[in-house]
Motif scaffolding. Structure first.
Motif, PDB file in Angstrom:
ATOM      1  N   GLU A 736      37.941  57.856  73.706  1.00 36.57           N
ATOM      2  CA  GLU A 736      39.262  58.005  73.094  1.00 36.57           C
ATOM      3  C   GLU A 736      39.435  57.033  71.938  1.00 36.57           C
ATOM      4  OE1 GLU A 736      41.633  59.383  77.181  1.00 36.57           O
ATOM      5  OE2 GLU A 736      41.497  57.265  76.632  1.00 36.57           O
ATOM      6  N   VAL A 737      38.969  55.778  72.133  1.00 32.98           N
ATOM      7  CA  VAL A 737      39.066  54.785  71.066  1.00 32.98           C
ATOM      8  C   VAL A 737      38.217  55.208  69.871  1.00 32.98           C
ATOM      9  CG1 VAL A 737      38.530  52.400  70.427  1.00 32.98           C
ATOM     10  CG2 VAL A 737      39.570  52.894  72.659  1.00 32.98           C
ATOM     11  N   GLY A 738      36.999  55.691  70.139  1.00 38.36           N
ATOM     12  CA  GLY A 738      36.122  56.120  69.045  1.00 38.36           C
ATOM     13  C   GLY A 738      36.719  57.257  68.238  1.00 38.36           C
ATOM     14  N   MET A 739      37.345  58.228  68.921  1.00 34.81           N
ATOM     15  CA  MET A 739      37.952  59.354  68.217  1.00 34.81           C
ATOM     16  C   MET A 739      39.083  58.882  67.306  1.00 34.81           C
ATOM     17  SD  MET A 739      40.007  62.602  69.853  1.00 34.81           S
ATOM     18  CE  MET A 739      41.171  61.491  70.642  1.00 34.81           C
ATOM     19  N   ILE A 740      39.967  58.025  67.808  1.00 38.61           N
ATOM     20  CA  ILE A 740      41.119  57.562  67.021  1.00 38.61           C
ATOM     21  C   ILE A 740      40.660  56.698  65.861  1.00 38.61           C
ATOM     22  CG2 ILE A 740      43.192  56.107  67.117  1.00 38.61           C
ATOM     23  CD1 ILE A 740      43.500  57.092  70.051  1.00 38.61           C
ATOM     24  N   GLN A 741      39.689  55.805  66.141  1.00 39.07           N
ATOM     25  CA  GLN A 741      39.173  54.967  65.051  1.00 39.07           C
ATOM     26  C   GLN A 741      38.474  55.806  63.980  1.00 39.07           C
ATOM     27  OE1 GLN A 741      36.740  52.015  67.032  1.00 39.07           O
ATOM     28  NE2 GLN A 741      38.483  50.586  67.258  1.00 39.07           N
ATOM     29  N   GLY A 742      37.859  56.915  64.369  1.00 38.97           N
ATOM     30  CA  GLY A 742      37.240  57.818  63.395  1.00 38.97           C
ATOM     31  C   GLY A 742      38.264  58.409  62.453  1.00 38.97           C
ATOM     32  N   PHE A 743      39.415  58.844  63.015  1.00 36.76           N
ATOM     33  CA  PHE A 743      40.494  59.373  62.165  1.00 36.76           C
ATOM     34  C   PHE A 743      41.012  58.291  61.226  1.00 36.76           C
ATOM     35  CE2 PHE A 743      41.355  62.650  65.616  1.00 36.76           C
ATOM     36  CZ  PHE A 743      40.897  63.708  64.866  1.00 36.76           C
ATOM     37  N   LEU A 744      41.148  57.056  61.745  1.00 32.60           N
ATOM     38  CA  LEU A 744      41.683  55.983  60.911  1.00 32.60           C
ATOM     39  C   LEU A 744      40.727  55.624  59.767  1.00 32.60           C
ATOM     40  CD1 LEU A 744      43.119  53.619  63.693  1.00 32.60           C
ATOM     41  CD2 LEU A 744      44.437  55.018  62.091  1.00 32.60           C
ATOM     42  N   LYS A 745      39.415  55.653  60.033  1.00 36.89           N
ATOM     43  CA  LYS A 745      38.451  55.291  58.995  1.00 36.89           C
ATOM     44  C   LYS A 745      38.486  56.265  57.811  1.00 36.89           C
ATOM     45  CE  LYS A 745      35.144  52.786  61.879  1.00 36.89           C
ATOM     46  NZ  LYS A 745      33.789  52.795  62.493  1.00 36.89           N
ATOM     47  N   ILE A 746      38.762  57.529  58.110  1.00 40.03           N
ATOM     48  CA  ILE A 746      38.833  58.511  57.008  1.00 40.03           C
ATOM     49  C   ILE A 746      40.277  58.713  56.563  1.00 40.03           C
ATOM     50  CG2 ILE A 746      36.698  59.657  57.720  1.00 40.03           C
ATOM     51  CD1 ILE A 746      38.373  61.827  59.058  1.00 40.03           C
ATOM     52  N   ASP A 751      46.610  62.525  62.170  1.00 40.49           N
ATOM     53  CA  ASP A 751      45.769  62.982  63.282  1.00 40.49           C
ATOM     54  C   ASP A 751      45.521  61.834  64.270  1.00 40.49           C
ATOM     55  OD1 ASP A 751      45.585  65.481  62.172  1.00 40.49           O
ATOM     56  OD2 ASP A 751      43.711  65.071  61.115  1.00 40.49           O
ATOM     57  N   ALA A 752      45.305  60.623  63.719  1.00 42.52           N
ATOM     58  CA  ALA A 752      45.073  59.471  64.584  1.00 42.52           C
ATOM     59  C   ALA A 752      46.301  59.181  65.441  1.00 42.52           C
ATOM     60  CB  ALA A 752      44.719  58.253  63.744  1.00 42.52           C
ATOM     61  N   LEU A 753      47.498  59.213  64.829  1.00 40.52           N
ATOM     62  CA  LEU A 753      48.727  58.937  65.574  1.00 40.52           C
ATOM     63  C   LEU A 753      49.025  60.036  66.590  1.00 40.52           C
ATOM     64  CD1 LEU A 753      50.952  57.493  62.708  1.00 40.52           C
ATOM     65  CD2 LEU A 753      50.193  56.275  64.759  1.00 40.52           C
ATOM     66  N   ASP A 754      48.684  61.283  66.241  1.00 40.92           N
ATOM     67  CA  ASP A 754      48.928  62.393  67.164  1.00 40.92           C
ATOM     68  C   ASP A 754      48.096  62.214  68.433  1.00 40.92           C
ATOM     69  OD1 ASP A 754      50.022  65.065  67.804  1.00 40.92           O
ATOM     70  OD2 ASP A 754      47.891  65.626  67.721  1.00 40.92           O
ATOM     71  N   ALA A 755      46.788  61.904  68.254  1.00 47.87           N
ATOM     72  CA  ALA A 755      45.922  61.687  69.413  1.00 47.87           C
ATOM     73  C   ALA A 755      46.345  60.423  70.166  1.00 47.87           C
ATOM     74  CB  ALA A 755      44.462  61.572  68.955  1.00 47.87           C
ATOM     75  N   PHE A 756      46.675  59.389  69.425  1.00 48.33           N
ATOM     76  CA  PHE A 756      47.116  58.119  70.009  1.00 48.33           C
ATOM     77  C   PHE A 756      48.366  58.330  70.865  1.00 48.33           C
ATOM     78  CE2 PHE A 756      49.903  54.397  69.659  1.00 48.33           C
ATOM     79  CZ  PHE A 756      49.090  53.387  70.149  1.00 48.33           C
ATOM     80  N   GLY A 757      49.328  59.063  70.335  1.00 44.43           N
ATOM     81  CA  GLY A 757      50.580  59.294  71.055  1.00 44.43           C
ATOM     82  C   GLY A 757      50.391  60.112  72.316  1.00 44.43           C
ATOM     83  N   ARG A 758      49.536  61.134  72.223  1.00 44.99           N
ATOM     84  CA  ARG A 758      49.290  61.992  73.386  1.00 44.99           C
ATOM     85  C   ARG A 758      48.682  61.191  74.539  1.00 44.99           C
ATOM     86  NH1 ARG A 758      46.419  65.102  70.917  1.00 44.99           N
ATOM     87  NH2 ARG A 758      44.327  64.497  71.648  1.00 44.99           N
ATOM     88  N   ILE A 759      47.695  60.350  74.205  1.00 41.53           N
ATOM     89  CA  ILE A 759      47.033  59.554  75.248  1.00 41.53           C
ATOM     90  C   ILE A 759      47.956  58.457  75.767  1.00 41.53           C
ATOM     91  CG2 ILE A 759      45.065  58.057  75.744  1.00 41.53           C
ATOM     92  CD1 ILE A 759      43.576  59.580  73.463  1.00 41.53           C
ATOM     93  N   LEU A 760      48.713  57.819  74.847  1.00 41.93           N
ATOM     94  CA  LEU A 760      49.622  56.738  75.258  1.00 41.93           C
ATOM     95  C   LEU A 760      50.678  57.244  76.221  1.00 41.93           C
ATOM     96  CD1 LEU A 760      50.583  53.798  74.962  1.00 41.93           C
ATOM     97  CD2 LEU A 760      51.948  54.544  72.994  1.00 41.93           C
ATOM     98  N   ASN A 761      51.231  58.410  75.935  1.00 46.71           N
ATOM     99  CA  ASN A 761      52.263  58.962  76.812  1.00 46.71           C
ATOM    100  C   ASN A 761      51.722  59.266  78.203  1.00 46.71           C
ATOM    101  OD1 ASN A 761      54.344  58.823  74.948  1.00 46.71           O
ATOM    102  ND2 ASN A 761      53.940  60.866  74.117  1.00 46.71           N
ATOM    103  N   SER A 762      50.428  59.586  78.279  1.00 44.01           N
ATOM    104  CA  SER A 762      49.833  59.858  79.600  1.00 44.01           C
ATOM    105  C   SER A 762      49.599  58.572  80.379  1.00 44.01           C
ATOM    106  CB  SER A 762      48.513  60.610  79.434  1.00 44.01           C
ATOM    107  OG  SER A 762      47.520  59.775  78.850  1.00 44.01           O
ATOM    108  N   ARG A 763      49.523  57.423  79.665  1.00 46.18           N
ATOM    109  CA  ARG A 763      49.279  56.139  80.320  1.00 46.18           C
ATOM    110  C   ARG A 763      50.583  55.482  80.785  1.00 46.18           C
ATOM    111  NH1 ARG A 763      44.830  57.918  79.621  1.00 46.18           N
ATOM    112  NH2 ARG A 763      42.931  56.781  79.002  1.00 46.18           N
ATOM    113  N   ARG A 764      51.660  55.728  80.068  1.00 45.69           N
ATOM    114  CA  ARG A 764      52.918  55.064  80.368  1.00 45.69           C
ATOM    115  C   ARG A 764      53.586  55.689  81.585  1.00 45.69           C
ATOM    116  NH1 ARG A 764      56.928  55.709  77.514  1.00 45.69           N
ATOM    117  NH2 ARG A 764      57.969  53.738  77.863  1.00 45.69           N
TER     118      ARG A 764
END
Length: 771
Positions: A736-746, A751-764
């Motif tokens: 999950e970290v690799g995918m989000i960091q990949g979006f941020l690098k490009i 897209d990075a925030l969308d994936a980040f938000g989806r995963i964060l909401n599942s953790r909270r």
């Protein structure tokens, strides 16, 4: 000194009647349906007594025959061989008709025991009347037997009445022995008032008490938690030239220990030493038990070592088991196991059960099973209590299948599960959601002859109500009624709660009315449950009337009662009536608690009265009431909604200063205010980092607002570092970290925030906000 000079006893009296045996010609020997006919009659001689024929009676297994020239010993042995009181009575009645027979004390005692064991007290009266008519000299021991018979059936007044019968009808004055016997029986029956009456009678008749008399009286007082009265009684002993013995001191020590006053017990121990009274292993064990009950295991061991070294005391089985039980209760089970290996000590089932229970309490059922294996390898066989503890341990760890299998093992070993074991299993099945399995177990329970109790039915009814299966719950109630199982108010409270939670308030009211028809008394929980249900169904006026009825029935509304009304009034914004309820609550002596004030503050904030809510917070703090974050959170949210973020943050910091640690809701409310309020973005970033250090994850909607702000200020690097901190705290996977960091690098931030938000909401964890 009597226990209480103002307490009097009114003993029963015995009415004499004419001879049952000789005056009534209709009463013939051996007319009982179970008796065989008389033995074959011999030819009568001229001077032969017509009644002097042999006696034969069938006992169901054999026929016992007694010739007319029997000896006293023969009659006594024949009486002892009778299987029931009726047969013994027939035999005695026949014996009385023999010319040379005179009842002796052993014969009378045996007959009284036979009749008393089955409660044939009318026949006992007839026997005593006949003995009195015959002029037989009675001895005290016979009346002691009668007292014990009455005590067996808890006929304590009648037992006391024997004293008067002895003196008035038989001219026999009870001695200290009889008084002590009666006092001890009354003590075991917890009949303190009757004891006082008998003690007063004893002193009035000039019968001198012994040390045993005082010990019995003090035991009763200690059992009734009247330690001071017991000590005063001990101080009276010198007036009768008596000296307290070991039993006297030990009884007082036990009384203090049961009261939780170990210091008092130790003071008595010092007094015992000062009087040079010898102490046996009983006294030592009582004090060791006292130390262990107070969790003072080290002190118990030190005391025990002193007794071994100075007084030659050697620990017995009770000593070891007491220490093992104390160690296990304090969680030192491994040390208890070491003690069980002590040379000269052979652990019994109690020892092993204590260790098994200790491991189960710690949640270490695996170790408990190992103790069971060790126990059986040493030929110490478990009992029902062993399995009950293990089954409960498995249930607590949600290992239902293993608990059920263990119960089958129990049955295979010939130890039939009792109702407690079945209830434990049923509770486990219900908690795991396996209601079908629970019902199968319920059927098995009944098929094995184990009768369900009230707790059994309550478990099933509660499980069905929680699942909303109210019709099935009512079926269980009908089964409970048809089985004759007594129903308490708890059963109906569960049903009322179940119907209220499903908003079936009319059905709940019907059950509420049914309680009175069943002859039961409603309790506070009954009223509170229905009042809360009425409020949640918007029937607050009916709830208020019900609270009035509650008071009329002598029950006092508590915090839960008032909080139900306040919850509804605050929910609809009726602050005026909520304030009236609060005033009524205080005037009725029910002090509002933090929950009550929290509901009122929430209602004030919902009605836009934030300033009043803030002032209320201040006044509550002045009263010294410790508030929870739930009381502050509504004000925080109200201030943030009005974009008064400075005030909100001041209140937030004030919570910390006063020791009211903000919870996850508090942090996210304040964070949302910072992000939506347009304040300094750096403050919001620092606040997120603070949240993460406290273990609180930010809600994504607020974080997204912060991310937009950072991007608009070209602070993408700060955003990426901040997201990295959040991902680490939220334990994102490497993928999950690799995918989000990949979006941020490009630089695909959306897209990075969308994936980040989806995963964060599942953790909270979901949080309740005050809106």
């Amino acid at each position: 000194m009597a226990l209480s000079s103002c307490l009097k006893c009114h003993p029963s009296t015995f009415n004499c009647s004419n001879s049952l045996f000789l005056s009534n010609p209709k009463l013939k020997p051996a007319t009982n349906a179970n008796s065989s006919p008389y033995a074959r009659k011999k030819k009568k001689k001229k001077d032969e007594n017509p009644g002097a024929m042999s006696f034969a009676i069938s006992t169901g297994r054999s026929t016992v025959t007694l010739s007319p020239d029997f000896t006293t010993d023969q009659l006594l042995n024949t009486l002892r061989s009778q299987e029931d009181g009726s047969s013994a009575f027939q035999l005695f009645r026949w014996a009385l008709k023999q010319p040379n027979f005179v009842p002796t004390s052993p014969i009378l005692e045996e007959l009284l025991y036979k009749l008393g064991n089955v409660g044939s007290f009318d026949l006992i009266k007839h026997v005593l009347d006949e003995v009195k008519r015959c002029g037989v000299e009675m001895v005290e021991r016979t009346f002691c037997a009668l007292i014990e018979c009455y005590a067996k059936f808890e006929l304590f007044d009648e037992a006391v009445g024997v004293l008067e019968m002895m003196e008035i009808e038989f001219g026999l004055l009870p001695t200290t022995h009889t008084f002590n016997l009666l006092l001890n029986i009354l003590s075991d029956g917890n009949k303190l008032i009757l004891m006082d009456s008998v003690h007063s009678m004893m002193l009035k008749k000039g019968v001198n008490p012994t040390v045993l008399t005082f010990n019995i009286l003090m035991k009763a007082l200690c059992n009734a938690h009247q330690i001071r009265a017991a000590i005063l009684l001990m101080e009276e002993m010198p007036n009768f030239a008596l000296v307290p013995d070991e039993k006297t001191y030990t009884t007082i020590m036990e009384g203090y220990i049961e009261e939780g006053n170990l210091e008092g017990a130790l003071r008595v121990r010092e007094q015992m030493i000062a009087s040079q009274c010898f102490s046996s292993e009983v006294t030592v064990n009582v004090l060791v038990d006292g130390f262990c009950k107070h969790g003072m295991i080290e002190e118990a061991l030190v005391f025990l070592q002193e007794m071994v070294a100075n007084e030659g005391f050697y620990p017995d089985r009770f000593t070891f088991n007491t220490l093992i039980g104390g160690l296990c209760k304090e969680g030192h089970v491994d040390h208890a196991l070491e003690l069980m290996l002590h040379e000269g000590f052979d652990p019994d089932v109690y020892s092993y059960n204590a260790a098994i229970c200790g491991f189960c309490e710690k949640g270490e059922v695996g170790k408990a099973v190992q103790v069971l294996d060790r126990m059986m390898s040493r030929n110490c066989y478990p009992n029902a209590a062993t399995y009950d503890v293990l089954i409960s341990g498995f249930i607590k760890e949600n290992r239902i299948e293993e608990a059920t299998e263990l119960s089958r093992v129990l049955t295979s070993k010939g130890i039939l599960p009792d109702v407690s074991t079945f209830n434990t299993l049923l509770r486990g099945q219900c908690l795991s959601g396996s209601h079908t399995s629970a019902m199968e177990l319920f059927s098995e329970m009944k098929s094995k002859g184990c009768k369900p109790d009230e707790f059994t039915y309550n478990i099933l009814i509660d499980s069905l109500c929680n699942k909303g299966k109210l019709s099935e719950a009512m079926v269980i109630l009908k089964d409970m009624e048809s089985s004759g199982c007594p129903r308490g108010v708890t059963c109906y409270n569960i049903l009322i709660d179940g119907f209220c939670k499903r908003k079936k308030i009319e059905e709940a009211e019907e059950i509420f009315d049914r309680i009175e028809l069943e002859g039961l008394s409603r309790n506070t929980a009954t009223y509170n449950t229905l009042i809360d249900g009425l409020c949640k169904c918007n029937r607050v006026e009916d709830a208020s009337l019900l609270m009035h009825q509650m008071v009329m029935e002598g029950l006092k509304p508590d915090e839960f009662t008032y909080n139900s009304l306040l919850s509804y009034l605050c929910k609809v914004g009726d602050i005026k009536n909520a304030a009236d309820v609060l005033q009524t609550m205080a005037s009725n002596g029910c002090e509002p608690d933090a929950v009550t004030y929290g509901k009122l503050i929430q209602g004030l904030c919902k009605g836009g009265r934030t300033e009043i809510a803030t002032r209320l917070i201040r006044s509550i703090e002045m009263k010294g009431i410790n508030l929870t974050p739930q009381a502050y959170n509504p004000i925080l949210e109200s201030l943030c909604k009005k974009k008064r973020n400075r005030e909100a943050m001041r209140l937030f910091r004030e919570m910390e200063e006063k020791g009211y640690s903000p919870d996850a809701v508090s942090y996210n409310v304040a964070f949302r205010g910072l992000c939506y309020g347009g304040g300094p973005i750096g403050e919001a970033v620092e606040f997120v980092l603070e949240m993460l250090q406290k273990g609180v994850l930010p809600e994504f909607s607020s974080f997204y607002m912060l991310a937009e702000g950072l991007c608009s200020l070209r602070m993408e690097q700060a955003l990426m570092e901040l997201m990295g901190e959040v991902m680490e705290r939220a334990r994102f996977s490497d993928g999950e970290v690799g995918m989000i960091q990949g979006f941020l690098k490009i630089r695909k931030f959306d897209d990075a925030l969308d994936a980040f938000g989806r995963i964060l909401n599942s953790r909270r964890r979901p949080e309740k906000f005050y809106r």
